[in-house]
Design an enzyme around this catalytic site. Structure first.
Site, mmCIF file in Angstrom:
data_model
loop_
_atom_site.group_PDB
_atom_site.id
_atom_site.type_symbol
_atom_site.label_atom_id
_atom_site.label_comp_id
_atom_site.label_asym_id
_atom_site.label_seq_id
_atom_site.Cartn_x
_atom_site.Cartn_y
_atom_site.Cartn_z
ATOM 1 C CG ASP A 9 -15.101 42.327 14.871
ATOM 2 O OD1 ASP A 9 -15.362 43.509 15.171
ATOM 3 O OD2 ASP A 9 -15.909 41.564 14.319
ATOM 4 C CG ASP A 131 -24.923 41.465 18.674
ATOM 5 O OD1 ASP A 131 -24.953 42.418 17.877
ATOM 6 O OD2 ASP A 131 -24.045 41.332 19.546
#
EC number: 5.3.1.16
Length: 234
Positions: A9, A131
C-alpha cells in the site's frame, strides 16, 4: 496452499499500512516497496503482487502511476494495481506500463454499466474490489457509505467477465485479528467468480481455513512483513 498475493500500500511512494482504513492510522512498513517486491519475488507461492495507491483511492485519480511503473520493473511476477482507477484511460495506461491486472473499486460499484463496458473491453483482466463493514459497502477510500449490500452487488455483476471479487472487511483490516471467515465463506457460495480474501490475515492457519472455504487467493498486508509468516513457504 492457497495463492498468496502480498500487498504493498503506497502513500507518497512509501509502503504503509492503515488500520480499519483510517488514513490517520498510517504506519510506515519496515521494508520499502522496492525491497518488498524483491523479497516476494523469491517465493513460488506468491503468484501475484498487489499494489494499492491509497491517496489515489482517496482523491479519485491515479497518483502513484510513475512509481508503480518502477516497481513493475523489479519482478517478472504478475502485478495488479488498484486505487483511483476511474477511467478507461487510466486502465489503458496501466496495461501499457506492463501491469497485468487492474482493480476497480468505487467507480465500478457506483456505475455497473461502465464496469460492464470495461470488463468486456478487458475480459478477466479486471477485479472488482469490495470494501465493507461486514456487508455494508464503503467507497472513496473507505470514507463514504455506498448504501449497498455486498450480496446485492454480487448479484448485479455476476454475469460480467471479471477476474474475480476482492472482499475486504474493513473492520478486520490492519488489525491482525483474522479475516471475516463467515462472510467470506458465504461469498464463495454466492458467486461463481473467484473470491479473493483481504483484511486481517495473520498466519498460515488463516490461509488454510480460507482454502477450505474455496477461496481462490489471499491478499496479505501487515503479516507479510513478519518473518514468521513465511516460515516453511517456498
Amino acid at each position: 496452499m492457497i495463492n498468496i498475493w502480498p500487498a504493498i500500500d503506497l502513500i507518497n511512494a512509501t509502503s504503509v499500512r492503515l488500520t480499519e482504513g483510517k488514513y490517520d492510522s498510517e504506519e510506515k512498513m519496515t521494508r520499502s516497496a522496492e525491497d518488498s517486491v524483491v523479497f516476494y519475488d523469491k517465493f513460488d507461492c506468491v503468484d501475484r503482487i498487489h499494489i494499492v495507491d491509497l491517496i489515489g483511492a482517496k482523491q479519485q485519480t491515479s497518483i502513484e502511476q510513475d512509481y508503480i511503473k518502477q516497481l513493475r520493473s523489479l519482478t517478472n511476477k504478475p502485478m495488479e494495481v488498484g486505487g483511483g482507477i476511474r477511467s478507461y484511460e487510466t486502465i489503458k495506461a496501466y496495461f501499457a506500463d506492463g501491469i497485468d491486472y487492474c482493480i476497480i473499486g468505487t467507480k465500478g460499484i457506483q456505475d455497473t454499466e461502465w464496469l460492464a463496458k470495461m470488463s468486456h473491453q478487458y475480459p478477466y483482466k479486471l477485479y472488482l474490489s469490495v470494501d465493507a463493514y461486514q456487508r455494508e459497502i464503503k467507497i472513496n477510500g473507505w470514507e463514504q457509505d455506498a448504501h449497498l449490500d455486498l450480496f446485492d452487488l454480487v448479484q448485479q455483476i455476476e454475469s460480467l467477465p471479471l477476474g474475480g471479487i476482492i472482499y475486504t472487511d474493513i473492520s478486520k483490516d490492519g488489525r491482525m485479528a483474522g479475516p471475516n471467515f463467515e462472510i467470506t465463506a458465504q461469498l464463495v457460495k454466492a458467486t461463481q467468480k473467484p473470491v479473493i480474501a483481504s483484511g486481517g490475515i495473520r498466519h498460515q492457519q488463516d490461509l488454510e481455513q480460507l482454502e477450505k472455504f474455496g477461496v481462490h487467493a489471499a491478499i496479505v498486508g501487515k503479516a507479510a512483513h513478519n518473518p514468521a509468516f513465511w516460515e516453511g513457504l517456498s
